[in-house]
Design a protein around this motif. Structure first.
Motif, mmCIF file in Angstrom:
data_model
loop_
_atom_site.group_PDB
_atom_site.id
_atom_site.type_symbol
_atom_site.label_atom_id
_atom_site.label_comp_id
_atom_site.label_asym_id
_atom_site.label_seq_id
_atom_site.Cartn_x
_atom_site.Cartn_y
_atom_site.Cartn_z
ATOM 1 N N UNK A 79 48.747 83.477 -0.100
ATOM 2 C CA UNK A 79 49.221 84.863 -0.099
ATOM 3 C C UNK A 79 50.178 85.112 1.057
ATOM 4 N N UNK A 80 49.923 84.473 2.185
ATOM 5 C CA UNK A 80 50.832 84.591 3.332
ATOM 6 C C UNK A 80 52.197 84.021 2.967
ATOM 7 N N UNK A 81 52.194 82.873 2.344
ATOM 8 C CA UNK A 81 53.448 82.225 1.947
ATOM 9 C C UNK A 81 54.205 83.081 0.941
ATOM 10 N N UNK A 82 53.498 83.639 -0.036
ATOM 11 C CA UNK A 82 54.159 84.495 -1.029
ATOM 12 C C UNK A 82 54.771 85.727 -0.374
ATOM 13 N N UNK A 114 50.583 70.557 6.476
ATOM 14 C CA UNK A 114 52.000 70.410 6.825
ATOM 15 C C UNK A 114 52.883 70.955 5.696
ATOM 16 N N UNK A 115 52.506 70.661 4.465
ATOM 17 C CA UNK A 115 53.287 71.142 3.318
ATOM 18 C C UNK A 115 53.285 72.664 3.252
ATOM 19 N N UNK A 117 52.891 74.777 5.756
ATOM 20 C CA UNK A 117 53.699 75.299 6.853
ATOM 21 C C UNK A 117 55.187 75.178 6.536
ATOM 22 N N UNK A 118 55.565 74.092 5.875
ATOM 23 C CA UNK A 118 56.972 73.887 5.532
ATOM 24 C C UNK A 118 57.468 74.852 4.466
ATOM 25 N N UNK A 119 56.553 75.437 3.725
ATOM 26 C CA UNK A 119 56.959 76.407 2.697
ATOM 27 C C UNK A 119 57.333 77.752 3.301
ATOM 28 N N UNK A 120 56.992 77.950 4.572
ATOM 29 C CA UNK A 120 57.402 79.157 5.278
ATOM 30 C C UNK A 120 58.789 78.895 5.867
ATOM 31 N N UNK A 121 59.771 79.641 5.428
ATOM 32 C CA UNK A 121 61.130 79.406 5.905
ATOM 33 C C UNK A 121 61.753 80.697 6.423
ATOM 34 N N UNK A 122 62.658 80.527 7.387
ATOM 35 C CA UNK A 122 63.394 81.653 7.968
ATOM 36 C C UNK A 122 64.704 81.124 8.523
ATOM 37 N N UNK A 123 65.826 81.818 8.288
ATOM 38 C CA UNK A 123 67.138 81.316 8.703
ATOM 39 C C UNK A 123 67.299 81.118 10.206
ATOM 40 N N UNK A 124 66.604 81.929 11.017
ATOM 41 C CA UNK A 124 66.715 81.790 12.464
ATOM 42 C C UNK A 124 65.627 80.895 13.053
ATOM 43 N N UNK A 141 47.618 67.258 21.043
ATOM 44 C CA UNK A 141 48.697 66.450 20.466
ATOM 45 C C UNK A 141 48.726 66.557 18.946
ATOM 46 N N UNK A 142 47.544 66.622 18.341
ATOM 47 C CA UNK A 142 47.472 66.743 16.889
ATOM 48 C C UNK A 142 48.098 68.056 16.424
ATOM 49 N N UNK A 143 47.710 69.155 17.058
ATOM 50 C CA UNK A 143 48.213 70.469 16.654
ATOM 51 C C UNK A 143 49.712 70.555 16.869
ATOM 52 N N UNK A 144 50.171 70.066 17.998
ATOM 53 C CA UNK A 144 51.605 70.126 18.281
ATOM 54 C C UNK A 144 52.388 69.305 17.264
ATOM 55 N N UNK A 145 51.852 68.151 16.871
ATOM 56 C CA UNK A 145 52.517 67.304 15.876
ATOM 57 C C UNK A 145 52.560 67.988 14.515
ATOM 58 N N UNK A 146 51.448 68.593 14.106
ATOM 59 C CA UNK A 146 51.391 69.273 12.812
ATOM 60 C C UNK A 146 52.374 70.434 12.775
ATOM 61 N N UNK A 147 52.420 71.226 13.835
ATOM 62 C CA UNK A 147 53.354 72.342 13.880
ATOM 63 C C UNK A 147 54.797 71.853 13.818
ATOM 64 N N UNK A 148 55.095 70.795 14.546
ATOM 65 C CA UNK A 148 56.456 70.252 14.546
ATOM 66 C C UNK A 148 56.835 69.712 13.171
ATOM 67 N N UNK A 149 55.918 68.989 12.532
ATOM 68 C CA UNK A 149 56.192 68.469 11.193
ATOM 69 C C UNK A 149 56.278 69.600 10.173
ATOM 70 N N UNK A 150 55.653 70.736 10.481
ATOM 71 C CA UNK A 150 55.717 71.897 9.603
ATOM 72 C C UNK A 150 56.936 72.768 9.854
ATOM 73 N N UNK A 151 57.818 72.312 10.737
ATOM 74 C CA UNK A 151 59.074 73.016 10.964
ATOM 75 C C UNK A 151 59.073 74.015 12.106
ATOM 76 N N UNK A 152 57.999 74.055 12.908
ATOM 77 C CA UNK A 152 57.918 74.992 14.028
ATOM 78 C C UNK A 152 58.388 74.333 15.327
ATOM 79 N N UNK A 153 59.101 75.085 16.117
ATOM 80 C CA UNK A 153 59.435 74.684 17.476
ATOM 81 C C UNK A 153 58.350 75.233 18.397
ATOM 82 N N UNK A 154 57.653 74.340 19.094
ATOM 83 C CA UNK A 154 56.549 74.749 19.957
ATOM 84 C C UNK A 154 57.071 74.965 21.376
#
Length: 291
Positions: A79-82, A114-115, A117-124, A141-154
């Motif tokens: 629902x968050x993604x939608x 990870x998939x 998180x990657x479905x959440x997109x924003x132009x900026x 390290x695990x959380x930071x890696x997952x966020x990075x692979x999900x497209x987030x800048x930590x």
């Protein structure tokens, strides 16, 4: 007679527990705020946010406290993604606690997370800071890696600058105040808007030059998670600032999210999970002069 009264009380108690466990944790609320430089006029436009589309030049989506676990799996945020796909915000920020406890995390769910998180997109872009649960059981390290692979800048005591055709924004991200090594001083830039991301809202009590920020976004408290009429549970890091909006000084607004997931117990009462969008007003230089 007394037996019927006892049975009635037991039935009501069962209904309350059922609601707290199965209903309210799934009652995701979507909030929209229209934010001007002059924070004395913060408008809740949740029921008519589309009417302000021409009055704002950037929309920020605020996520917090997913607390993914074996009980709260990645599919719970569909629902968050939608919502994000429908609103199409310019920027997405996450203020910590991606998972509840790394030691108990079901690793078979990692790729699915990870998939999602990657479905959440924003132009900026998508920006995140870590929370105290992200450090739990050496999960950093695990959380930071997952966020990075999900497209987030930590951001860990760092700043990042962004802009579109109409507005510029500077975002500072503070490391977790309870388990990390937070920095409480950030320089003001020439950007039109200045944001600070923290996990624990009480971190602002130690932050220098707080007036340099237009908007401070936090999580951690879950709004108390269970809020009874005469009892409000407070946790370390959110004793002074617990939920909702606070005006710090004249032009600094602190906004605390109730978060999406739950911690300690998988229950909520009178504090539904929430997803917040901030619509920043156009022409901030002119609005800033308002009295």
């Amino acid at each position: 007679m007394y037996m019927y009264i006892i049975l009635g009380i037991l039935f009501l108690f069962f209904c309350l527990i059922f609601y707290m466990v199965f209903i309210e944790p799934r009652r995701l609320k979507e909030k929209h705020y229209f934010i001007k430089k002059n924070k004395k006029k913060v408008l809740d436009i949740s029921n008519a946010f589309d009417l302000y589309e021409n009055d704002s030049n950037i929309v920020i989506c605020h996520l917090s406290d997913f607390h993914f676990s074996r009980y709260f799996k990645p599919q719970r945020i569909n629902r968050v993604i939608r919502s994000i796909m429908d609103i199409a915000p310019d920027l997405i920020v996450f203020t910590g606690d991606l998972i509840d406890n790394y030691e108990k995390w079901p690793h078979k769910e990692t790729q699915r997370l990870v998939e999602k998180l990657n479905r959440m997109t924003a132009p900026m872009g998508k920006i995140a800071v870590l929370g105290n649960h992200d450090y739990r059981s050496e999960g950093y390290y695990f959380v930071k890696t997952v966020l990075s692979e999900g497209g987030f800048t930590v951001l860990e005591n760092e700043e990042i600058f962004g802009s579109n055709d109409e507005v510029s924004i500077n975002i500072a991200g503070m490391d977790d105040c309870l388990s990390g090594n937070p920095k409480f001083s950030f320089e003001r830039t020439l950007a039109q808007w200045h944001l600070l991301l923290v996990h624990e809202p009480d971190g602002v009590l130690d932050t220098e030059n707080i007036q340099n920020f237009d908007l401070i976004l936090a999580g951690h408290s879950h709004g108390g998670q269970v809020r009874l009429p005469f009892l409000f549970y407070k946790i370390k890091g959110s004793i002074t600032y617990t939920h909702g909006l606070y005006l710090l000084g004249k032009k600094t607004l602190l906004s605390i999210s109730n978060g999406i997931g739950t911690s300690l117990f998988p229950i909520r009462f009178r504090v539904p999970p929430e997803l917040i969008y901030y619509h920043l007003a156009k022409k901030p230089a002119e609005v800033e002069q308002e009295k």
